[in-house]
Design a protein around this motif. Structure first.
Motif, short mmCIF file in Angstrom:
data_model
loop_
_atom_site.label_atom_id
_atom_site.label_comp_id
_atom_site.label_asym_id
_atom_site.label_seq_id
_atom_site.Cartn_x
_atom_site.Cartn_y
_atom_site.Cartn_z
N UNK A 184 0.83 -1.21 0.00
CA UNK A 184 0.00 0.00 0.00
C UNK A 184 0.86 1.25 0.00
N UNK A 185 1.98 1.21 0.73
CA UNK A 185 2.88 2.37 0.77
C UNK A 185 3.50 2.63 -0.59
N UNK A 186 3.87 1.56 -1.30
CA UNK A 186 4.43 1.73 -2.64
C UNK A 186 3.43 2.38 -3.58
N UNK A 187 2.20 1.90 -3.54
CA UNK A 187 1.18 2.46 -4.43
C UNK A 187 0.89 3.91 -4.07
N UNK A 188 0.74 4.19 -2.78
CA UNK A 188 0.41 5.55 -2.35
C UNK A 188 1.51 6.54 -2.73
N UNK A 189 2.76 6.16 -2.47
CA UNK A 189 3.88 7.05 -2.79
C UNK A 189 3.98 7.26 -4.29
N UNK A 190 3.81 6.20 -5.05
CA UNK A 190 3.89 6.31 -6.50
C UNK A 190 2.80 7.18 -7.08
N UNK A 191 1.57 7.03 -6.56
CA UNK A 191 0.46 7.83 -7.06
C UNK A 191 0.69 9.31 -6.77
N UNK A 192 1.17 9.62 -5.58
CA UNK A 192 1.44 11.02 -5.22
C UNK A 192 2.48 11.62 -6.16
N UNK A 193 3.56 10.89 -6.41
CA UNK A 193 4.60 11.40 -7.31
C UNK A 193 4.07 11.56 -8.73
N UNK A 194 3.24 10.61 -9.16
CA UNK A 194 2.68 10.70 -10.51
C UNK A 194 1.76 11.90 -10.64
N UNK A 195 0.93 12.11 -9.64
CA UNK A 195 -0.02 13.22 -9.68
C UNK A 195 0.68 14.58 -9.64
N UNK A 196 1.87 14.61 -9.07
CA UNK A 196 2.59 15.88 -8.97
C UNK A 196 3.59 16.05 -10.12
N UNK A 197 3.49 15.19 -11.13
CA UNK A 197 4.31 15.35 -12.32
C UNK A 197 5.69 14.73 -12.26
N UNK A 198 5.93 13.82 -11.31
CA UNK A 198 7.24 13.16 -11.19
C UNK A 198 7.10 11.69 -11.58
N UNK A 199 6.77 11.47 -12.85
CA UNK A 199 6.47 10.11 -13.31
C UNK A 199 7.66 9.17 -13.17
N UNK A 200 8.82 9.60 -13.62
CA UNK A 200 10.00 8.74 -13.55
C UNK A 200 10.38 8.43 -12.10
N UNK A 201 10.27 9.44 -11.24
CA UNK A 201 10.57 9.22 -9.83
C UNK A 201 9.58 8.24 -9.21
N UNK A 202 8.33 8.26 -9.68
CA UNK A 202 7.31 7.34 -9.17
C UNK A 202 7.69 5.89 -9.44
N UNK A 203 8.24 5.62 -10.65
CA UNK A 203 8.63 4.25 -10.99
C UNK A 203 9.77 3.76 -10.10
N UNK A 204 10.69 4.67 -9.78
CA UNK A 204 11.85 4.27 -8.98
C UNK A 204 11.57 4.29 -7.48
N UNK A 205 10.50 4.95 -7.07
CA UNK A 205 10.23 5.10 -5.63
C UNK A 205 9.87 3.79 -4.96
#
Length: 266
Positions: A184-205
């Motif tokens: 759940x933490x992985x999904x939540x962190x990734x979604x936040x980064x994606x929504x804020x325009x940090x797509x590449x960082x979301x994949x690596x997070x």
């Protein structure tokens, strides 16, 4: 003299046969679905060997391989382990049916996106990709709810089975909750980064939490399986419990180690 009372006629009651039959049917469904998911994962391992490409990253054949095998094994394990829980047959049948369907949807969505050559999670590039990504996220939430219910049941009522199975089942579900939390933490962190325009960082997070998620995910199979195997040995019950306790301690140590590594990597 009063007449001798006769035995009252038997009142028709519902027997346990239909419920037992329902339990067997849902277990067969889970086993068949789990085997298909594992075979799908292994088939994509062959695809990877032929097609090549990167093994890591958001777009790779690794995802249908690992998710297919992992979801398939977990589905089979949960169907077996929950047979030791003191839970109503109808409720267990419902939960396992939804769980099997959800596992199939998760693996299906991940496999579909792998063949399309796009990320399966955290991908909002097109409306279709967004729909798939959100479906997988919602499906992950459903998995968390279902497995949490089983975990709560295991602690509310002592699981049945051979000596040590109660401890193994409860420990397995407790460690599984760590896997659910990390997922759940992985999904939540990734979604936040994606929504804020940090797509590449979301994949690596998600990378730091993957070992913790993977290690803790399969305790619900490993520990009860060990308890079952120990029950087949001629060893005394105290010795079997000591071995099982040592195995649980080792598993917990591995989970803690993976958690420390994740914390340091962040």
């Amino acid at each position: 003299m009063d007449p001798v009372p006769t035995e009252a006629p038997a009142v028709p009651t519902r027997t346990s046969a239909p419920r037992a039959g329902g339990a067997r049917r849902v277990e067969r469904l889970c086993h068949a679905t789990g085997v298909l998911l594992v075979l799908s994962g292994l088939a994509h391992l062959v695809v990877f060997a032929v097609d090549g490409g990167p093994w890591d990253g958001p777009v790779s054949w690794r995802k249908p391989v690992t998710f297919g095998v992992s979801f398939g094994v977990t589905l089979i394990a949960v169907a077996w382990v929950t047979s030791y829980l003191r839970v109503g047959t109808r409720l267990r049948t419902l939960l396992l049916t939804v769980f099997a369907a959800d596992c199939a949807v998760e693996v299906g969505g991940i496999t579909l996106q792998a063949w399309r050559g796009v990320p399966s999670h955290l991908d909002m590039a097109t409306p279709f990709d967004t729909a798939v990504s959100m479906t997988l996220a919602v499906g992950g939430g459903v998995l968390v709810v279902l497995l949490t219910v089983f975990a709560v049941v295991s602690f509310r009522h002592r699981p049945s089975g051979p000596a040590g199975m109660d401890l193994a089942v409860r420990s397995g579900f407790a460690i599984l909750l760590v896997a659910l939390a990390s997922g759940a933490a992985m999904i939540a962190r990734g979604v936040v980064l994606t929504r804020t325009g940090h797509q590449e960082a979301a994949y690596h997070s998600t990378a730091p939490l993957k070992p913790l998620h993977g290690v803790s995910l399969h305790a619900v199979l490993v520990l009860p399986a060990l308890a079952w195997l120990l029950s087949r040995t001629p060893w005394s019950e105290p010795l079997r419990r000591r071995i099982l306790s040592a195995a649980i301690g080792s598993y917990v140590t591995a989970v803690v180690g993976a958690g420390v590594w994740a914390a340091l990597a962040y």
